[in-house]
Every structure is written in structure tokens, then in C-alpha cells.
Design an enzyme around this catalytic site. Structure first.
Site, PDB file in Angstrom:
ATOM      1  N   CYS B 149       0.820  -1.213   0.000  1.00  0.00           N
ATOM      2  CA  CYS B 149       0.000   0.000   0.000  1.00  0.00           C
ATOM      3  C   CYS B 149       0.852   1.261   0.000  1.00  0.00           C
ATOM      4  O   CYS B 149       0.606   2.172  -0.793  1.00  0.00           O
ATOM      5  CB  CYS B 149      -0.944  -0.001   1.191  1.00  0.00           C
ATOM      6  SG  CYS B 149      -2.187  -1.294   1.060  1.00  0.00           S
ATOM      7  N   HIS B 150       1.833   1.325   0.931  1.00  0.00           N
ATOM      8  CA  HIS B 150       2.664   2.531   1.017  1.00  0.00           C
ATOM      9  C   HIS B 150       4.130   2.191   1.160  1.00  0.00           C
ATOM     10  O   HIS B 150       4.930   3.045   1.531  1.00  0.00           O
ATOM     11  CB  HIS B 150       2.206   3.420   2.177  1.00  0.00           C
ATOM     12  CG  HIS B 150       0.737   3.732   2.120  1.00  0.00           C
ATOM     13  ND1 HIS B 150      -0.193   3.037   2.864  1.00  0.00           N
ATOM     14  CD2 HIS B 150       0.050   4.617   1.347  1.00  0.00           C
ATOM     15  CE1 HIS B 150      -1.406   3.505   2.579  1.00  0.00           C
ATOM     16  NE2 HIS B 150      -1.288   4.453   1.658  1.00  0.00           N
ATOM     17  N   GLY B 151       4.519   0.929   0.914  1.00  0.00           N
ATOM     18  CA  GLY B 151       5.931   0.559   0.854  1.00  0.00           C
ATOM     19  C   GLY B 151       6.616   0.379   2.187  1.00  0.00           C
ATOM     20  O   GLY B 151       7.763   0.795   2.362  1.00  0.00           O
TER      21      GLY B 151
END
Lengths: 427, 185, 256
Positions: B149-151
């Protein structure tokens, strides 16, 4: 009637902006209540309290209930078995419905006995009838929600009644059902309306109390208050008396909830609804039995009007006719205490209603048919024939001069035994 | 005028309660106790019901899990990662310098038996389920789990190493009933 | 006024009772009144009876009758400890899945599972029972008027032969208590049908009493809590009402 001086600064600040404290002070301390009310006057406040109990338990039950035909029955059993105190909430709600009708029926018969429906309280009476109708609709829909055999078949029988309406009957029934039989759409909408109507009842109760406070309560003598010696402030006298009555009522209520919780119910409703299997005897809840008897009493067509339609019309008429009582009974004397003939007919009416209930609970066979028909005829005769006749022909007993008079002479109509049944007949 | 409301808890005229006031106080106290006793069932009915509590603990059989394999089980509605770590993964996890960690925590504090890693598979950033359970999944730069999703990158101990997640993957309460079975919750 | 009131109240209660007798009409309905440990204000469930009753259900009734509203974990309430319950549950299999391949699979039941039903659905149940549907027993005691007495009477009310003049339908059995006197279920209980774990003699009456006690518990597991709470609530309300009465008299005393 001056505005009271509140000592508390916060109270004064609020009251200046929204005079709720002045309002409460007026209604409780200053509002004049007849000093001679007996325990039959407790039932109004009891009804209000039961309404609150039903709403509170209902809201918490609604948090756990699923209004879908595949899950409703099991969600109720989950409430009974798995939800903390779920069984208690359910039994209170279930028995509370019966309590509500017991209290309200007594309250209504009190009104009939003491002439509380007469001028200037006609609208108070009419609002009461509206409340009764809303209660009946609410209770009917509520009983469908557990989706037992009686839930389903009771819903089927009663919604089918509307098909008796000429021309549009069938369409109305389809519209009510949301389909071609009682099924999921019906259950869902009944849940929505069952949640809604109690708040409509609350609104009408507010109007009912407003109408009441306009002219104040009636009293057992049925004569108007003439001066301050005839009244006492509602608080603390009647708050305390109402609380005591509430204590006794709660004992009565608790006996059912904790020891015979299924007394008013039907065993068949513990069987999940089966659209392919009709129970041998479909019976509504006890508080609908008299109307059920009237509905089934008409077994013959009259001219071109089918029996079924006449039955439906009479069933609704039996309640709507109550609205006409202030105009059917024109006697200037309110209280049955001073109307010896009316008093006798009152007891006969009560017996007739109980007989109707008994007939409604039995299968429409044999002697029950003729008894139901006679009892129905008598019921309508009481209101349409006997009441107007009595207004003209009855010679009432002489009324006392004032409310205060019998009390000051020592013949109290005030307090007494701890039993709910009240006493004292004094001329 | 007379402050004789039965619910008034104050009373006592000069020098102590009169009999009348005692009656009012006793009644008021009983009434208050009654109200509290009535309120409790309503409040408690909103607490988890018995069938919810019955699923509050689950038992997982570990015997089918091979070394280097992970499974996901559902516990209280959430995914729980159970991984049987290889010796390499354990060594790497134990060798990490705690100073490098955004949320410092020793591997020994995150496992009861080094071979078995049990964690709630919900990224501590914004709640996505990180990848890395399957051998074909991306595992991020630290060989553990990677949240797409956001690493966020988690290591072989489930600790956050890189990316926006603030905390390590949560370790739930669990007990080994025996060598092959663990009870979570 | 008081006389009329008492008459009205009595009549009202008779109405409610009178509607009940109408149901019993139509043949059958010979219900024997039986003493139950759970009746009355202070009633409780005899734990021994509950466990024996469960044994009867498990070994006799459960081959045809489901109890869908019970979970295995409920058995801890009748005296089984957590491990015994796990073992009992594990004797049964439930469907679970789908697994990673999308297939459903069977696994041993856990305490958090519901009692496993003997048949997959109504049609399977009817096919195995000559078209008759053995009802689910979770609520049977509440779904029949005078439930416990009725169940006990049915279980002990079989006759080998129908009496003079009564012709039994095919596959039917004569029973004194069942409405219409003809019941599709063959007598389920016979002497020593079950060997009780606690050594009690397994007469038909004993097994009927035990399984009825178990079924009553199954329909209303909270019965004991309900009655205990009821006693406390009513005692509290009696004392509270007495206090309120005293307050009422005090407040009104300046008027009399």
C-alpha cells in the site's frame, strides 16, 4: 403563579434561555391536581413508564436482532442464549407488551367509569384512542419479528383482511406485503415501522399530557375543582403516590418476567415459521382477542356486502366508536358514582369485553359462534343504544358541592390499602 | 416549599437526620441502587456475547507447517501470520543492531520459540495486509514482509525497517499447548 | 366495587386459561403431571439428570433429531469440564472451507461449533423417516403446551397395541399423549437402552425424566439464573415498595 427564584446560577442561566426548569416547577409544584384522586389514577403514569421501558429494551434488542427471514428466529435465540442479559431484555420486552395493554385497558375503563372523556376533555380522550391504535399496530408488527409460526401466520391472517376492501383490496395487500405473500420484504418493513411507531406514540403522549394539563385531571367525584381547597400540588403528593404504585406494579411485572415469562405467549411461536404448514389454531396475543372475536362473529353476508368485509369493518368500528363516546353519552354527570344505572351497565360492558376475549381465544365452532355474535351485538348496543338512552332517562344521584366537602367531612377518597384494588364507595 | 422530594439525598436538619429524613434517605438510596442495578444489564448486553467470546481464542495445529513456510489464520476477525523460520532467518533477525530499528525490539522479545514467529498480519501504518506469506510474494528488502500500500518493509522478525509504518507487526498473546499446537488469544 | 373487581380479574385469568384447554381437544393429550426439579420459584436443574439426559439424547435421539441451537461449549454448563467438551466435540465432523484449492473439507468439531445435525437437510431427514420430519429438539419443551409433562408423557405413553376399535395408520404407533394418538416415531426408549455412566437403573421412566430435564435445560439454559435473579428482584421490590408506602403516608399525613 410567579416564576420561581432559582438559587443555582447554572440553573438560572439555562432557564433564562430555555425555561425548562420554570416549566418543570410549574407542572410539578404549582399544577393543581384534585386532592381526591384514587389509585385508579396511577395507571396513566404507569403507562408512560412502561412505554419508556419498552423503548429502552427495544433499542438494545434491536442492536442484536437480524430482520431477515433466514436469520430472525436464530438471532432471537442468540439474544436469549449468548448475549449478556439478552434473555432478560427479551423477557422484559415480551411481557412489557402485555403489561402495557393491561395498564392501558385499565386506564381506559377508568375513563369510561368516571366520565373522563366528557367536556372539556374530549380531545384528551381522542388522543388516547390514537395512542391505542398506534400501540396495536406496534404490537402486531413486533410479534411478527421473532418469525415463529404464530408470527408468520398471524401476519398472514391479519394482512389478508385488507383484501376484503372492494376493488383495491388485493392491490393493497400486495403493497403491504411487498410481494405475493408474507415474506422477507414484509418482515423488513415491519421491523422498520416497529422501531418508528413508538416514537410516534411518544409524540401523541406529549399532546395527550398537554391536553390533560389544560384543564387538569378529572377526579372520582367527577365534579370540577372550585377553588384552591380542592387541589394539591402534583409534587410531592402524586409523585410519591405514583412511585408507590410503580413499586407494586413492578412486583407484578417481575413475577411474569422471572417466573412465568411465557404465560402470555403461544408455544407455537417457538417453532420457526413454516409457510407450508399452518398451525391448528391461529390465535393472536391476548390483548387482541376481543377484536378477533368481533372479526369472526359475522358469518353471514348482508345484502351484497360479504361477511368478511363486514367483520373487518366492525372490528375497526369497535375501536373507532370509542371516539364517539363523548357525544353518545350526553349525561351532564361525569362519574358513575352518581349514576347508578350507568354503573351497572359499565360492569356489564366489562364482562362483555372479557367474554369477547374468551370467545376470541377459542376456535370458532359450536357455542362459541353464537356467544361471540351476541357479545358483539351487545358491545355495539352499549355504545350506540344504551349510552344515549341513559343520557336521557337516567336520574343521577345528587352531586356533592365540592371536592373538598366529602374529604373534610372525613369520608376520604384518598389513600388506603396497599392493594392495587381500590375501595371506598361513598355517596 | 418543603424539600421533601423522596429522591433528595440530603436531609438532615440541624444536628442530624430526623426519622422522616432517614426514611427519605433510605428510600432514595434504595432507589438509586435499583436504578444502577437496572442499568447494568443494558450496558453489559453490548459487551461481547458468548459466541463471540468462544472464538476469542483459537488453537492452531503447527505440524503441517514445514520449515520456511508460513500460514495465515483468522483470529478475532484479523489475519495472523504464523511462520516456521529457517535457521538463516533466525540468525539474521537476532543479529540486527537495535539502533537501526525505527521501533527497537529484540527478536528474543518477539518470539517464545525462535523457530515460530506469530504476528498479527496488519500493517501498523494504515491497516493493509502485508505480502510475504507465499514464497512467490515480494518480501521487501529485509527478507520478511512488504506492504504494497505505502511501501513498508518488515524484516524476518516482523519489525519495521523502512517505510511509513511506525511500529513492528503486533505479536498477540499466545501459548504453546504442546510442541505442535499453539493457542492464540 | 372490590367484589366486581375480583370477579373481573378472575374472569380475565380464566379467559387466558380457557383458551388453552381448547387446544387439548381432538384426541390424545393425556398428559401426566410429573414432579420436576426445575419447577417452582426455587427450581434448579439436577446435574445428574442433565448429564444422564444428555447421554440419552446422544445415544438414542441424536440419530434422528438435531439440536441446532446448542453449541458443544454449552455442555460445560451441565458439568463437563473444558477438556471433556473438546473430546465430545471432536467425535463429530463439520464441514469447513473452502481451503486454498477452493475445496470444502471435513474437520473435527470444536467447542465453538454447533451440535452436528444427523441429516444435511429436511429432505434427507424425511427420506430416512418414512416422510416424517423429526423436529429439532432445541426448543421442543417450549414449543409444546405444558412442555416437560408433555414430552415425558409421550416418551412413556406408548402402547404395543392400539386399543379396541382404533385402526393405526401404516407405520404409525399408538401413543396416549400425542395429539390424535398416532405418532410416526417408534418407541425410542426401552429398558436399559442406555447404560448410565453413573450406574443409575435405566428404566423407561428414568430415561424419559432425564432426557426431559436435559431438553428443558436446552430450551432454557438460563432458567436457574432467571429464577435466582427473580427472587432477589422481588424481595428488593417488596422492601422498596414498603418504604415507598411509608414515604407516601408521611407525605400525605399533613392532608388527613
Amino acid at each position: 403563579m410567579s416564576a420561581p427564584e432559582f438559587k443555582n446560577g447554572l440553573v438560572k442561566w439555562i432557564d433564562y434561555r430555555l425555561p425548562i426548569f420554570t416549566f418543570m416547577h410549574h407542572e410539578m409544584h404549582e399544577y393543581p391536581t384534585p386532592r381526591n384522586l384514587n389509585y385508579w389514577w396511577n395507571y396513566g403514569s404507569l403507562a408512560g413508564i412502561v412505554l419508556v421501558v419498552m423503548i429502552a429494551t427495544g433499542i438494545f434488542l434491536a442492536m442484536q436482532y437480524t430482520p431477515h427471514v433466514d436469520h430472525a428466529f436464530n438471532s432471537v435465540e442468540r439474544i436469549m442464549r449468548d448475549v449478556n442479559y439478552g434473555w432478560l431484555l427479551r423477557y422484559i420486552h415480551m411481557n412489557g407488551a402485555s403489561m402495557f395493554f393491561i395498564v392501558v385497558y385499565i386506564h381506559i375503563f377508568r375513563g369510561l367509569y368516571y366520565g373522563s372523556y366528557k367536556a372539556p376533555r374530549e380531545i384528551l380522550w381522542l388522543l388516547g384512542i390514537v395512542i391505542l391504535l398506534l400501540m396495536m399496530a406496534t404490537a402486531f408488527m413486533g410479534y411478527v419479528l421473532p418469525w415463529g409460526q404464530m408470527s408468520f401466520w398471524g401476519a398472514t391472517v391479519i394482512t389478508n383482511l385488507f383484501s376484503a376492501i372492494p376493488l383495491v383490496g388485493e392491490s393493497i395487500v400486495t403493497w403491504l406485503w411487498g410481494g405475493f405473500s408474507v415474506d422477507n420484504p414484509t418482515l423488513n418493513r415491519f421491523f422498520s415501522l416497529h422501531y418508528l411507531l413508538p416514537f410516534a406514540i411518544v409524540g401523541v403522549v406529549v399532546l395527550h399530557l398537554w391536553a390533560l394539563h389544560t384543564h387538569g385531571s378529572n377526579n372520582p367525584l367527577g365534579i370540577d375543582r372550585k377553588g384552591p381547597q380542592d387541589s394539591i400540588p402534583f409534587h410531592p403528593y402524586y409523585t410519591v403516590k405514583d412511585l408507590f404504585g410503580l413499586g407494586l406494579f413492578l412486583i407484578f411485572f417481575a413475577v411474569f418476567v422471572f417466573f412465568v415469562p411465557n404465560f402470555f405467549g403461544e408455544p407455537d411461536n417457538y417453532i420457526p415459521a413454516n409457510p407450508l404448514s399452518t398451525p391448528a389454531h391461529i390465535v393472536p396475543e391476548w390483548y387482541f382477542l376481543p377484536y378477533y372475536a368481533i372479526l369472526r362473529a359475522i358469518t353471514f353476508d348482508i345484502w351484497f356486502v360479504p361477511a368478511k368485509l363486514i367483520g373487518v369493518i366492525l372490528m375497526f368500528a369497535s375501536i373507532l366508536m370509542l371516539a364517539l363516546v363523548p357525544w353518545l353519552d350526553r349525561s351532564p354527570v361525569r362519574s358513575a358514582r352518581f349514576r347508578p344505572l350507568y354503573k351497572q351497565f359499565f360492569w356489564v360492558l366489562l364482562a362483555d369485553c372479557i367474554i369477547l376475549g374468551w370467545v376470541g381465544g377459542n376456535p370458532p365452532e359450536g357455542m362459541f359462534v353464537i356467544i361471540g355474535q351476541l357479545a358483539t351485538a351487545y358491545y355495539f348496543a352499549h355504545f350506540l343504544i344504551i349510552l344515549p338512552l341513559l343520557s336521557k332517562l337516567e336520574r343521577p344521584r345528587p352531586l356533592p358541592d365540592s371536592i373538598g366537602e366529602p374529604v373534610l367531612k372525613g369520608g376520604g377518597a384518598g389513600a388506603s390499602s396497599a392493594a392495587k384494588a381500590q375501595a371506598m364507595e361513598k355517596a | 416549599m418543603s424539600d421533601s422530594a423522596p429522591m433528595a439525598a440530603d436531609g438532615g436538619e440541624d444536628g442530624g437526620a430526623t426519622r422522616r429524613d432517614f426514611l427519605y434517605i433510605a428510600t432514595g438510596v434504595m432507589g438509586a441502587a435499583g436504578v444502577a442495578a437496572v442499568a447494568w444489564p443494558f450496558v453489559d448486553s453490548m459487551n461481547p456475547s458468548a459466541e463471540v467470546l468462544a472464538l476469542a481464542e483459537i488453537e492452531v495445529d503447527l505440524s503441517p507447517i514445514e520449515e520456511g513456510q508460513s500460514i495465515t489464520v483468522t483470529w478475532r476477525g484479523k489475519p495472523v501470520f504464523i511462520r516456521r523460520r529457517t535457521a538463516d532467518e533466525i540468525d539474521t533477525a537476532q543479529a540486527v543492531d537495535l539502533g537501526l530499528l525505527p521501533d527497537p525490539q529484540a527478536d528474543a522479545d518477539r518470539v517464545q520459540k525462535p523457530e515460530w514467529l506469530v504476528m498479527v498480519g496488519i500493517c501498523t501504518h494504515l491497516g493493509c495486509v502485508p505480502l510475504g506469506q507465499k514464497s512467490s510474494d515480494p518480501k521487501g528488502e529485509f527478507g520478511g514482509w512488504f506492504c504494497p500500500c505505502h511501501g513498508s518493509h518488515y524484516d524476518t522478525s516482523g519489525r519495521i525497517r523502512k517505510g511509513p509504518a511506525p511500529k513492528n507487526l503486533e505479536v498477540p498473546a499466545y501459548t504453546f499447548i504442546d510442541d505442535q499446537t499453539v493457542r492464540i488469544g | 366495587m372490590r367484589r366486581q373487581l375480583i370477579a373481573a380479574a378472575a374472569a380475565a385469568i380464566l379467559v387466558l386459561g380457557g383458551t388453552a384447554t381448547a387446544r387439548a381437544a381432538g384426541g390424545g393429550g393425556e398428559i401426566k403431571a410429573h414432579d420436576w426439579s426445575f419447577s417452582g420459584v426455587f427450581g434448579t436443574f439436577d446435574r445428574g439428570a442433565l448429564q444422564r439426559g444428555y447421554q440419552v439424547y446422544k445415544e438414542v435421539c441424536s440419530s434422528c433429531h438435531s439440536m441446532n441451537l446448542l453449541y458443544y461449549r454449552n455442555l460445560t454448563e451441565i458439568g463437563f469440564d473444558a477438556d471433556s467438551v473438546k473430546d465430545i466435540a471432536a467425535e463429530y465432523e463439520v464441514a469447513d472451507g473452502p481451503d486454498g484449492e477452493g475445496e470444502m473439507f471435513m474437520r473435527p468439531a470444536k467447542p465453538s461449533d454447533r451440535f452436528v445435525a444427523p441429516f444435511a437437510n429436511e429432505q434427507a431427514a424425511r427420506a430416512s423417516n418414512n416422510g416424517a420430519l423429526p423436529p429439532d429438539l432445541s426448543l421442543i419443551v417450549e414449543a409444546r403446551f405444558d412442555g416437560p409433562d408433555y414430552i415425558y408423557s409421550v416418551l412413556t405413553g406408548y402402547e404395543d397395541e392400539a386399543p379396541e376399535g382404533v385402526e393405526l395408520g401404516e407405520g404409525m404407533n399408538y401413543n396416549h399423549a400425542f395429539p390424535g394418538n398416532q405418532i410416526a416415531m417408534a418407541p425410542p426408549l426401552f429398558e436399559d437402552a442406555v447404560e448410565y455412566a453413573d450406574g443409575t437403573a435405566a428404566t423407561v421412566e428414568q430415561m424419559a425424566e432425564d432426557v426431559t430435564t436435559f431438553l428443558t435445560w436446552a430450551a432454557e439454559p438460563m432458567l436457574e439464573t432467571r429464577k435466582r435473579m427473580g427472587v432477589k428482584v422481588i424481595l428488593f421490590l417488596i422492601v422498596f415498595s414498603a418504604l415507598l408506602y411509608a414515604v407516601k403516608r408521611k407525605v400525605w399525613s399533613d392532608l388527613h
